[in-house]
Scaffold this motif. Structure first.
Motif, PDB file in Angstrom:
ATOM      1  N   TYR A   1       0.994  -1.332  -0.067  1.00 31.92           N
ATOM      2  CA  TYR A   1       0.134   0.069   0.158  1.00 31.92           C
ATOM      3  C   TYR A   1       0.863   1.277   0.047  1.00 31.92           C
ATOM      4  O   TYR A   1       0.865   2.203   0.641  1.00 31.92           O
ATOM      5  N   ALA A   2       1.763   1.092  -1.031  1.00 29.65           N
ATOM      6  CA  ALA A   2       3.013   2.306  -0.985  1.00 29.65           C
ATOM      7  C   ALA A   2       2.358   3.807  -1.036  1.00 29.65           C
ATOM      8  O   ALA A   2       2.917   4.315  -0.433  1.00 29.65           O
ATOM      9  N   GLY A   3       1.290   4.041  -1.688  1.00 28.17           N
ATOM     10  CA  GLY A   3       0.800   5.417  -1.477  1.00 28.17           C
ATOM     11  C   GLY A   3       1.837   6.596  -2.231  1.00 28.17           C
ATOM     12  O   GLY A   3       1.548   6.571  -3.548  1.00 28.17           O
ATOM     13  N   THR A   4       2.615   7.040  -1.749  1.00 33.99           N
ATOM     14  CA  THR A   4       3.641   7.930  -2.110  1.00 33.99           C
ATOM     15  C   THR A   4       4.867   7.245  -2.253  1.00 33.99           C
ATOM     16  O   THR A   4       5.966   7.822  -3.113  1.00 33.99           O
ATOM     17  N   GLY A   5       5.157   5.960  -1.827  1.00 39.36           N
ATOM     18  CA  GLY A   5       6.568   5.364  -1.715  1.00 39.36           C
ATOM     19  C   GLY A   5       7.454   5.826  -0.762  1.00 39.36           C
ATOM     20  O   GLY A   5       8.540   5.527  -0.662  1.00 39.36           O
ATOM     21  N   ALA A   6       6.883   6.771   0.292  1.00 35.04           N
ATOM     22  CA  ALA A   6       7.900   7.490   1.049  1.00 35.04           C
ATOM     23  C   ALA A   6       8.585   6.603   2.311  1.00 35.04           C
ATOM     24  O   ALA A   6       9.842   6.483   2.403  1.00 35.04           O
ATOM     25  N   LEU A   7       7.828   5.394   2.582  1.00 33.67           N
ATOM     26  CA  LEU A   7       8.473   4.432   3.514  1.00 33.67           C
ATOM     27  C   LEU A   7       9.617   3.546   2.776  1.00 33.67           C
ATOM     28  O   LEU A   7      10.718   3.628   3.621  1.00 33.67           O
ATOM     29  N   GLY A   8       9.255   2.974   1.616  1.00 36.45           N
ATOM     30  CA  GLY A   8      10.330   2.294   0.922  1.00 36.45           C
ATOM     31  C   GLY A   8      11.602   3.062   0.459  1.00 36.45           C
ATOM     32  O   GLY A   8      12.687   2.640   0.470  1.00 36.45           O
ATOM     33  N   ILE A   9      11.233   4.101   0.002  1.00 34.88           N
ATOM     34  CA  ILE A   9      12.133   5.312  -0.532  1.00 34.88           C
ATOM     35  C   ILE A   9      13.156   5.863   0.451  1.00 34.88           C
ATOM     36  O   ILE A   9      14.437   5.805   0.621  1.00 34.88           O
ATOM     37  N   GLU A  10      12.546   6.180   1.748  1.00 36.89           N
ATOM     38  CA  GLU A  10      13.065   6.287   2.961  1.00 36.89           C
ATOM     39  C   GLU A  10      14.218   5.208   3.335  1.00 36.89           C
ATOM     40  O   GLU A  10      15.240   5.493   3.689  1.00 36.89           O
ATOM     41  N   ALA A  11      13.558   3.903   3.435  1.00 38.33           N
ATOM     42  CA  ALA A  11      14.504   2.990   3.664  1.00 38.33           C
ATOM     43  C   ALA A  11      15.838   2.634   2.793  1.00 38.33           C
ATOM     44  O   ALA A  11      17.051   2.462   3.286  1.00 38.33           O
ATOM     45  N   VAL A  12      15.707   2.993   1.635  1.00 37.31           N
ATOM     46  CA  VAL A  12      16.569   2.817   0.461  1.00 37.31           C
ATOM     47  C   VAL A  12      17.532   3.926   0.980  1.00 37.31           C
ATOM     48  O   VAL A  12      18.645   3.837   0.835  1.00 37.31           O
ATOM     49  N   SER A  13      17.125   5.238   1.009  1.00 38.73           N
ATOM     50  CA  SER A  13      18.050   6.464   1.491  1.00 38.73           C
ATOM     51  C   SER A  13      18.879   6.001   2.596  1.00 38.73           C
ATOM     52  O   SER A  13      19.713   6.609   2.620  1.00 38.73           O
TER      53      SER A  13
END
Length: 186
Positions: free
Chosen positions: A51-63
């Motif tokens: 349920y990525a929505g904006t993708g902020a959680l996954g992108i933050e993890a990669v960051s």
């Protein structure tokens, strides 16, 4: 405004779909990563953001050092925004966006993942979230972490055998449950 808080993409502003999602606030995201950081090293982890929505959680993890992330979002408009956000961060070589339902993605044999974010619409029932957790379980590595974000008035989600509750915190209108993959009893 949603932005990446720390790491390689720190400060990048992310787009938000007009009406179809409820992005995790920067404050809640920072609290989630503080909870995780106290217990796990993100370096090299394989991340799944459901349920990525904006993708902020996954992108933050990669960051913050995760090796890769798969961001699953069924809403086509939101998936388009997630792709744009991945491009803003120039993370396309480490982040894959899947526009598919969470259930169909998980039943197709996804995995393995070391960290999973589950941030469904707040109106999804606790029973439905528990069913998603049961589908996630086979995709988890030993020792994997699962973060579930719900509305603060939601009851705690029953965890399936193999997941152990580690933390349950409320931040404003959000409730965050952190669980850890453990061997199920024989």
């Amino acid at each position: 405004m949603t932005r990446i808080i720390a790491g390689e993409f720190r400060g990048r502003r992310l787009g938000v779909p007009a009406e179809s999602t409820r992005p995790t606030s920067d404050r809640v995201r920072e609290a989630v990563f503080s909870m995780l950081g106290a217990r796990a090293d993100l370096d090299g982890l394989r991340v799944l953001d459901l349920y990525a929505g904006t993708g902020a959680l996954g992108i933050e993890a990669v960051s913050r050092g995760a090796a890769s992330a798969v961001l699953v979002e069924a809403d086509r408009r939101a998936a388009r925004v997630v792709r744009d956000n991945v491009a803003i961060c120039r993370a396309g070589n480490r982040v894959r966006v899947v526009d598919r339902t969470v259930e169909s993605f998980l039943t197709a044999g996804a995995g393995p993942f070391d960290l999973v974010f589950i941030d469904p619409p707040y109106d999804l029932s606790s029973d439905d979230v528990a069913a998603i957790l049961a589908l996630v379980l086979p995709a988890l590595t030993d020792g994997a972490w699962v973060v579930v974000e719900r509305g603060s008035r939601s009851v705690a989600v029953d965890l399936p055998d193999g997941l152990e509750a580690v933390a349950d915190k409320k931040y404003g209108d959000s409730r965050v449950q952190l669980a850890h993959r453990v061997d199920s009893p024989s």
